[in-house]
Scaffold this active site. Structure first.
Site, PDB file in Angstrom:
ATOM      1  N   LYS A  29       0.803  -1.227   0.000  1.00 42.63           N
ATOM      2  CA  LYS A  29       0.000   0.000   0.000  1.00 42.63           C
ATOM      3  C   LYS A  29       0.834   1.274   0.000  1.00 42.63           C
ATOM      4  O   LYS A  29       0.418   2.299  -0.525  1.00 42.63           O
ATOM      5  CB  LYS A  29      -0.956  -0.013   1.184  1.00 42.63           C
ATOM      6  CG  LYS A  29      -2.052  -1.069   1.002  1.00 42.63           C
ATOM      7  CD  LYS A  29      -3.346  -0.644   1.629  1.00 42.63           C
ATOM      8  CE  LYS A  29      -4.505  -1.512   1.158  1.00 42.63           C
ATOM      9  NZ  LYS A  29      -4.431  -2.904   1.645  1.00 42.63           N
TER      10      LYS A  29
ATOM     11  N   GLU B  40      -9.915   6.534   3.373  1.00 43.45           N
ATOM     12  CA  GLU B  40     -10.798   5.520   3.926  1.00 43.45           C
ATOM     13  C   GLU B  40      -9.934   4.322   4.305  1.00 43.45           C
ATOM     14  O   GLU B  40      -8.853   4.131   3.732  1.00 43.45           O
ATOM     15  CB  GLU B  40     -11.832   5.079   2.875  1.00 43.45           C
ATOM     16  CG  GLU B  40     -11.333   4.017   1.873  1.00 43.45           C
ATOM     17  CD  GLU B  40     -10.238   4.500   0.925  1.00 43.45           C
ATOM     18  OE1 GLU B  40     -10.067   5.720   0.779  1.00 43.45           O
ATOM     19  OE2 GLU B  40      -9.540   3.641   0.348  1.00 43.45           O
TER      20      GLU B  40
ATOM     21  N   SER C 213       1.485  -9.758  -1.049  1.00 37.90           N
ATOM     22  CA  SER C 213       1.161  -8.338  -0.895  1.00 37.90           C
ATOM     23  C   SER C 213       1.451  -7.786   0.491  1.00 37.90           C
ATOM     24  O   SER C 213       1.673  -6.587   0.645  1.00 37.90           O
ATOM     25  CB  SER C 213      -0.313  -8.104  -1.244  1.00 37.90           C
ATOM     26  OG  SER C 213      -1.152  -8.955  -0.490  1.00 37.90           O
TER      27      SER C 213
HETATM   28  C1  LIG Z   1      -5.302  -3.900   1.344  1.00 33.05           C
HETATM   29  C2  LIG Z   1      -4.611  -5.155   1.058  1.00 33.05           C
HETATM   30  C3  LIG Z   1      -5.011  -5.987  -0.006  1.00 33.05           C
HETATM   31  C4  LIG Z   1      -6.203  -5.709  -0.862  1.00 33.05           C
HETATM   32  O1  LIG Z   1      -6.114  -4.565  -1.636  1.00 33.05           O
HETATM   33  P1  LIG Z   1      -5.859  -4.590  -3.201  1.00 33.05           P
HETATM   34  O2  LIG Z   1      -6.179  -3.214  -3.624  1.00 33.05           O
HETATM   35  O3  LIG Z   1      -6.766  -5.614  -3.814  1.00 33.05           O
HETATM   36  O4  LIG Z   1      -4.428  -4.941  -3.422  1.00 33.05           O
HETATM   37  C5  LIG Z   1      -4.271  -7.130  -0.250  1.00 33.05           C
HETATM   38  N1  LIG Z   1      -3.214  -7.467   0.514  1.00 33.05           N
HETATM   39  C6  LIG Z   1      -2.814  -6.706   1.552  1.00 33.05           C
HETATM   40  C7  LIG Z   1      -1.659  -7.138   2.362  1.00 33.05           C
HETATM   41  C8  LIG Z   1      -3.501  -5.527   1.850  1.00 33.05           C
HETATM   42  O5  LIG Z   1      -3.082  -4.776   2.875  1.00 33.05           O
END
Ligand SMILES: *Cc1c(COP(=O)(O)O)cnc(C)c1O
Length: 393
Positions: free
Chosen positions: A88, A110, A368
């Site tokens: 993020k 948000e 992610s």
């Molecule tokens: C917020 C988040 C997501 C989901 O958000 P996307 O916009 O779909 O990437 C996925 N993985 C993690 C670790 C997150 O913090």
């Protein structure tokens, strides 16, 4: 994955469905981003922060143990190693610098699970911006630690008290605030959703991940691209970043959606939060709440570019169940010593389930985020026989 058309549409999705008062603000934002994105000084400042503050480039890890077990070659793009623990920050650092360039001293956001809120509060602290984060009252209770983190970083966290008091209500509150405060305020939206230019701008800010991973894969694979690239999909920003690296490659692109929030798999075209995309709706056109083990994927919609990629067949989206996600969470921890975010475990879960059809292939997964935030929840869920079965009790 090209630019959207002049109206901000990807095929039949996207656009700008907002109150009249926001149209000039969105036009101003688009112009400012185009200008900044073409400015080498802005790019150098952002690249510097991504490198020295967030820790980019993030590595690609070869998962030898799990690869052997699954009969394929598994690579992980380690977005979990970024500052604040997920992808993020790529988007947020870019938008915070853009806000500064536009002369906006206040940033609003948000947040659902709190990770985008924490990333935004982090960037605001760094750049000396006033920061207000809207968060559903229910989510504030569920994610109390992230609420404290944001406050520690100097942000105000304000509960969204309408509707189901979760993420989609927080987005509504943030948009309402922005309508009234647009002169001084930048709305730092957390994923590839919302009215144009957000879906395109946020994807471009995550492109750094796709560019890195393509090069890293080529170095590992003797100039070749991976057979498959997999990412979890909430709004779709980490998937958009990953896919952008391979859009023109032969690589198969796969998004893993939570079974209880499969907007591409089960949604129908509709408008929510400023753009047209696939959306979970009931027979009356009312938005249906998503339900997933991971708060970060608890969203009834998906970014419009993903709807388009599904439409034209360039990417596929598959649901995975909470049970498969828990297994993947434990399996990656055990075999590789990497505790993934529950969101990221969706992508790993799809690979584990599909191992037979993927035999012998090279698969790159976007990890992610890291799982520290989730261990308490998983501990509670595996507190009984389910945990004992997995050797956790
Ligand atoms: C917020 C988040 C997501 C989901 O958000 P996307 O916009 O779909 O990437 C996925 N993985 C993690 C670790 C997150 O913090």
């Amino acid at each position: 994955m090209a630019e959207p058309d002049a109206a901000g549409r990807f095929g039949r999705f996207g656009g700008r469905f907002v109150p009249e008062t926001l149209i000039p603000a969105l036009a101003e934002l688009e112009a400012a981003f185009r200008d900044a994105w073409a400015d080498p000084a802005f790019r150098a400042r952002l690249d510097g922060l991504l490198r020295d503050y967030s820790g980019r480039p993030t590595p690609v890890t070869e998962c030898e143990n799990l690869s052997e077990r699954l009969g394929l070659r598994l690579l992980l793009k380690r977005e979990d190693l970024n500052h604040t623990g997920s992808h993020k920050i790529n988007n947020v650092l870019g938008q915070a610098l853009l806000a500064q360039r536009m002369g906006k001293t206040r940033v609003i956001a948000e947040t659902g699970a709190g990770q985008h809120g924490v990333a935004t509060a982090t960037a605001a602290a760094l750049l000396g911006q006033e920061c207000l984060v809207y968060m559903g009252e229910v989510d504030m209770e569920r994610q109390a630690l992230n609420v404290f983190r944001m406050r520690l970083l100097g942000a105000e966290v304000r509960p969204a008290l309408t509707g189901s008091r979760t993420l989609k209500d927080a987005v509504n509150e943030a948009m309402r605030d922005w309508v009234a405060s647009v002169e001084t305020t930048h709305y730092c939206l957390g994923t590839v959703m919302g009215p144009h230019p957000y879906p395109w701008m946020v994807r471009e800010l995550h492109r750094v991940m796709g560019d890195e991973v393509r090069e890293q894969c080529r170095a590992l694979l003797g100039g070749d691209d991976p057979d498959v690239a997999v990412a979890c999909v909430g709004g779709g920003s980490n998937a958009a970043g990953l896919f952008s690296g391979f859009a023109d490659a032969r690589t198969r692109l796969v998004g893993a959606e939570p079974a209880g929030g499969a907007a591409v798999g089960k949604g129908v075209p509709g408008v929510v939060h400023g753009s047209k995309s696939f959306l979970l709706q009931d027979e009356w056109g009312q938005v249906v709440e998503a339900e997933s083990i991971s708060a970060g994927l608890d969203y009834p919609g998906v970014g419009p570019e993903h709807a388009h990629l599904a439409d034209v067949g360039r990417a596929e989206y598959h649901p995975v169940t909470d049970e498969e996600v828990l297994d993947a969470f434990v399996t990656l921890s055990r075999t590789e010593g990497i505790i993934p975010a529950l969101e990221s475990a969706h992508a790993v879960a799809w690979v584990i389930r599909e191992r037979e059809s993927l035999a012998g292939q090279t698969v790159v997964v976007c990890l992610s985020g890291r799982g520290d935030k989730d261990v308490q929840q998983v501990s509670a869920m595996l507190g009984d026989a389910a945990g004992a079965d997995r050797g956790l009790r």
